[in-house]
Design a protein around this motif. Structure first.
Motif, PDB file in Angstrom:
ATOM      1  N   ARG A  37       0.902  -1.461  -0.115  1.00  0.00           N
ATOM      2  CA  ARG A  37       0.144   0.100   0.261  1.00  0.00           C
ATOM      3  C   ARG A  37       0.859   1.119   0.326  1.00  0.00           C
ATOM      4  NH1 ARG A  37      -2.924  -3.005  -1.805  1.00  0.00           N
ATOM      5  NH2 ARG A  37      -4.969  -4.031  -0.854  1.00  0.00           N
ATOM      6  N   ASP A  38       0.491   1.490  -0.612  1.00  0.00           N
ATOM      7  CA  ASP A  38       1.172   4.048  -0.850  1.00  0.00           C
ATOM      8  C   ASP A  38       2.915   3.033  -1.308  1.00  0.00           C
ATOM      9  OD1 ASP A  38      -1.641   4.783  -1.735  1.00  0.00           O
ATOM     10  OD2 ASP A  38      -1.500   4.166   0.852  1.00  0.00           O
ATOM     11  N   LEU A  39       3.403   2.394  -1.552  1.00  0.00           N
ATOM     12  CA  LEU A  39       4.859   2.150  -1.521  1.00  0.00           C
ATOM     13  C   LEU A  39       5.706   3.427  -2.500  1.00  0.00           C
ATOM     14  CD1 LEU A  39       7.385   0.300   0.040  1.00  0.00           C
ATOM     15  CD2 LEU A  39       6.785  -1.362  -2.117  1.00  0.00           C
ATOM     16  N   ASP A  40       6.472   3.954  -2.122  1.00  0.00           N
ATOM     17  CA  ASP A  40       7.476   4.555  -2.679  1.00  0.00           C
ATOM     18  C   ASP A  40       8.539   3.437  -2.744  1.00  0.00           C
ATOM     19  OD1 ASP A  40       5.954   6.666  -2.859  1.00  0.00           O
ATOM     20  OD2 ASP A  40       6.904   7.824  -1.719  1.00  0.00           O
ATOM     21  N   VAL A  41       9.538   3.535  -4.189  1.00  0.00           N
ATOM     22  CA  VAL A  41      10.581   2.585  -4.834  1.00  0.00           C
ATOM     23  C   VAL A  41      11.298   3.831  -5.260  1.00  0.00           C
ATOM     24  CG1 VAL A  41      11.532   0.957  -5.818  1.00  0.00           C
ATOM     25  CG2 VAL A  41       9.379   0.507  -5.113  1.00  0.00           C
ATOM     26  N   ALA A  42      12.493   3.964  -5.039  1.00  0.00           N
ATOM     27  CA  ALA A  42      13.422   4.521  -4.914  1.00  0.00           C
ATOM     28  C   ALA A  42      15.173   3.847  -5.135  1.00  0.00           C
ATOM     29  CB  ALA A  42      13.932   5.646  -4.149  1.00  0.00           C
ATOM     30  N   VAL A  43      16.037   4.071  -5.516  1.00  0.00           N
ATOM     31  CA  VAL A  43      17.468   4.062  -5.822  1.00  0.00           C
ATOM     32  C   VAL A  43      18.007   5.367  -5.968  1.00  0.00           C
ATOM     33  CG1 VAL A  43      17.405   3.615  -8.015  1.00  0.00           C
ATOM     34  CG2 VAL A  43      18.949   2.630  -7.345  1.00  0.00           C
ATOM     35  N   LYS A  44      19.132   5.730  -4.394  1.00  0.00           N
ATOM     36  CA  LYS A  44      19.704   6.359  -3.936  1.00  0.00           C
ATOM     37  C   LYS A  44      18.812   7.692  -4.275  1.00  0.00           C
ATOM     38  CE  LYS A  44      24.078   4.223  -5.587  1.00  0.00           C
ATOM     39  NZ  LYS A  44      25.050   4.980  -6.496  1.00  0.00           N
ATOM     40  N   LYS A  94      13.436  -5.548  -4.065  1.00  0.00           N
ATOM     41  CA  LYS A  94      14.001  -5.882  -2.702  1.00  0.00           C
ATOM     42  C   LYS A  94      13.569  -4.811  -1.495  1.00  0.00           C
ATOM     43  CE  LYS A  94      18.526  -6.378  -5.207  1.00  0.00           C
ATOM     44  NZ  LYS A  94      20.112  -5.246  -6.276  1.00  0.00           N
ATOM     45  N   THR A  95      12.578  -3.901  -2.339  1.00  0.00           N
ATOM     46  CA  THR A  95      12.290  -3.083  -0.917  1.00  0.00           C
ATOM     47  C   THR A  95      11.006  -3.297  -0.033  1.00  0.00           C
ATOM     48  OG1 THR A  95      11.837  -0.993  -2.321  1.00  0.00           O
ATOM     49  CG2 THR A  95      10.921  -1.205  -0.912  1.00  0.00           C
ATOM     50  N   ILE A  96       9.784  -4.129  -0.872  1.00  0.00           N
ATOM     51  CA  ILE A  96       9.156  -5.187  -0.153  1.00  0.00           C
ATOM     52  C   ILE A  96      10.499  -6.477   0.729  1.00  0.00           C
ATOM     53  CG2 ILE A  96       8.013  -6.965  -0.640  1.00  0.00           C
ATOM     54  CD1 ILE A  96       6.797  -6.099  -3.478  1.00  0.00           C
ATOM     55  N   LEU A  97      11.228  -6.958   0.755  1.00  0.00           N
ATOM     56  CA  LEU A  97      11.612  -7.877   1.205  1.00  0.00           C
ATOM     57  C   LEU A  97      12.528  -6.830   1.982  1.00  0.00           C
ATOM     58  CD1 LEU A  97      13.832 -10.133  -1.674  1.00  0.00           C
ATOM     59  CD2 LEU A  97      11.925 -10.311  -0.500  1.00  0.00           C
ATOM     60  N   LYS A  98      12.611  -6.092   2.043  1.00  0.00           N
ATOM     61  CA  LYS A  98      13.956  -4.846   3.162  1.00  0.00           C
ATOM     62  C   LYS A  98      12.489  -4.186   4.098  1.00  0.00           C
ATOM     63  CE  LYS A  98      16.400  -0.710   3.446  1.00  0.00           C
ATOM     64  NZ  LYS A  98      17.493  -0.180   3.554  1.00  0.00           N
ATOM     65  N   GLN A  99      11.455  -4.478   3.600  1.00  0.00           N
ATOM     66  CA  GLN A  99       9.945  -3.250   4.421  1.00  0.00           C
ATOM     67  C   GLN A  99       8.979  -4.696   4.705  1.00  0.00           C
ATOM     68  OE1 GLN A  99       8.436   0.038   3.282  1.00  0.00           O
ATOM     69  NE2 GLN A  99      10.398   0.982   1.832  1.00  0.00           N
ATOM     70  N   LYS A 118      12.206  -3.066 -11.231  1.00  0.00           N
ATOM     71  CA  LYS A 118      11.011  -3.770 -11.155  1.00  0.00           C
ATOM     72  C   LYS A 118      11.817  -4.869 -10.310  1.00  0.00           C
ATOM     73  CE  LYS A 118      11.222  -5.411 -15.552  1.00  0.00           C
ATOM     74  NZ  LYS A 118      12.123  -4.239 -16.394  1.00  0.00           N
ATOM     75  N   THR A 119      13.118  -4.581 -10.406  1.00  0.00           N
ATOM     76  CA  THR A 119      13.672  -5.606  -8.991  1.00  0.00           C
ATOM     77  C   THR A 119      14.294  -4.230  -8.057  1.00  0.00           C
ATOM     78  OG1 THR A 119      15.162  -7.037 -10.802  1.00  0.00           O
ATOM     79  CG2 THR A 119      16.709  -6.450  -8.831  1.00  0.00           C
ATOM     80  N   THR A 120      14.328  -3.896  -8.336  1.00  0.00           N
ATOM     81  CA  THR A 120      14.294  -2.281  -6.979  1.00  0.00           C
ATOM     82  C   THR A 120      12.973  -3.020  -6.172  1.00  0.00           C
ATOM     83  OG1 THR A 120      15.971  -0.861  -7.955  1.00  0.00           O
ATOM     84  CG2 THR A 120      14.885  -0.325  -6.151  1.00  0.00           C
ATOM     85  N   LEU A 121      12.235  -3.256  -6.944  1.00  0.00           N
ATOM     86  CA  LEU A 121      10.818  -3.109  -6.182  1.00  0.00           C
ATOM     87  C   LEU A 121      11.060  -4.129  -4.734  1.00  0.00           C
ATOM     88  CD1 LEU A 121       7.470  -3.027  -5.745  1.00  0.00           C
ATOM     89  CD2 LEU A 121       6.743  -3.643  -8.037  1.00  0.00           C
TER      90      LEU A 121
END
Length: 221
Positions: A12-19, A52-57, A47-50
Motif C-alpha cells: 500500500r502506497d509504497l515508494d520505490v527509490a534507488v539512491k 528488494k524494497t518489499i523484502l526490506k520493508q 522491477k528488481t528494486t521493487l
C-alpha cells in the motif's frame, strides 16, 4: 477466486527509490494464494528494486504487510556464478535449501523432501549430475527446486527465463504452474516476455512512468 481470506501480501502506497532517484510512486497491489503475478515493464523502471524494497520493508510498516513470515518467502535470482566444473550434484545442491538442518548430513525425512521436489521439478534424470554440467534451463529448475524444499508460500522469480531458449522457458513455467497447483504457493515473476505473461500469468503488474497498475491477464487479452 481472489478474496481477503487468501490474501498473501498487501502493498500500500509504497515508494520505490534507488539512491536519490524515485522510481515508483504510491504503488498498491495485492498477491493472493495460488496465483502467478507477472511484474513487467521496460528496463530501468524499478522491477528488481521493487522486489528488494518489499523484502526490506516486509511487515515492518504499513506499506508492506503479509500474513506469512519472511522465512516463507524464497527469492530466486536470474543468475548465479556456477562454474562448469562445479562439483556438487543436483541432489546435494537442492539439499542446501534445508536451512534448519542441524546435522551435516541429511536425515531420511530430509532426503525424502529433496526427492519430492526433484520429482516436482522433473529433475529425476539429473539428480546425480554435477550442477556445473547442467544446461541453463536445467540449472534454473534446480534453483527452483532448492527454493521449494523449504516449502515456501511465496516464490519470487527475478527474470528466471531471461537467458533461456524458448523450449526451456516454457518447460520452466510449466513446472512453476504445476508447483502452484500442487503446493498452493504464490509466485511473483519478473519478466520481459509478453508471451509468457499471456500464457502463464494470472495477473500483470506493469510498471511504467513511475507508477504501477495491476490487472488480470485474461482481461488484458
Amino acid at each position: 477466486m481472489s478474496t481477503e481470506s487468501n490474501l498473501i501480501l498487501s502493498v500500500r502506497d509504497l515508494d520505490v527509490a534507488v539512491k536519490n532517484r524515485k522510481l515508483i510512486n504510491d504503488l498498491s497491489f495485492d498477491i493472493f494464494a495460488k496465483t502467478l503475478t507477472c511484474v513487467t515493464g521496460e528496463n530501468g523502471v524499478g522491477k528488481t528494486t521493487l522486489i528488494k524494497t518489499i523484502l526490506k520493508q516486509f511487515n515492518k510498516n504499513e506499506h508492506v504487510q503479509s500474513k506469512i513470515k519472511r522465512s516463507d518467502m524464497q527469492y530466486i535470482p536470474q543468475l548465479r556464478n556456477i562454474d562448469d566444473d562445479y562439483p556438487l550434484t543436483v541432489f546435494d545442491f537442492i539439499g542446501l535449501g534445508l536451512q534448519h538442518s542441524i546435522l551435516p548430513w541429511l536425515s531420511k525425512k530430509e532426503k525424502q523432501s529433496v526427492q519430492k521436489v526433484i520429482e516436482m521439478t522433473k529433475l529425476q534424470d539429473l539428480a546425480n549430475t554435477p550442477l556445473g554440467s547442467c544446461s541453463g534451463g536445467e540449472q534454473q529448475r534446480v534453483y527452483l527446486a532448492q527454493a521449494l524444499v523449504s516449502q515456501p508460500k511465496l516464490l519470487i522469480l527475478d527474470e528466471s527465463t531471461a537467458s533461456l531458449d524458448k523450449e526451456a522457458k516454457f518447460m520452466l513455467l510449466d513446472v512453476v504452474k504445476s508447483v502452484i497447483a500442487e503446493t498452493g504457493a504464490s509466485v511473483l515473476f519478473i519478466t520481459h516476455d509478453p508471451v509468457l505473461v499471456q500464457q502463464y500469468g494470472d495477473y500483470d503488474l506493469n510498471i511504467a512512468n513511475q507508477a504501477g497498475t495491476i490487472k488480470p491477464v485474461k482481461e488484458a487479452q
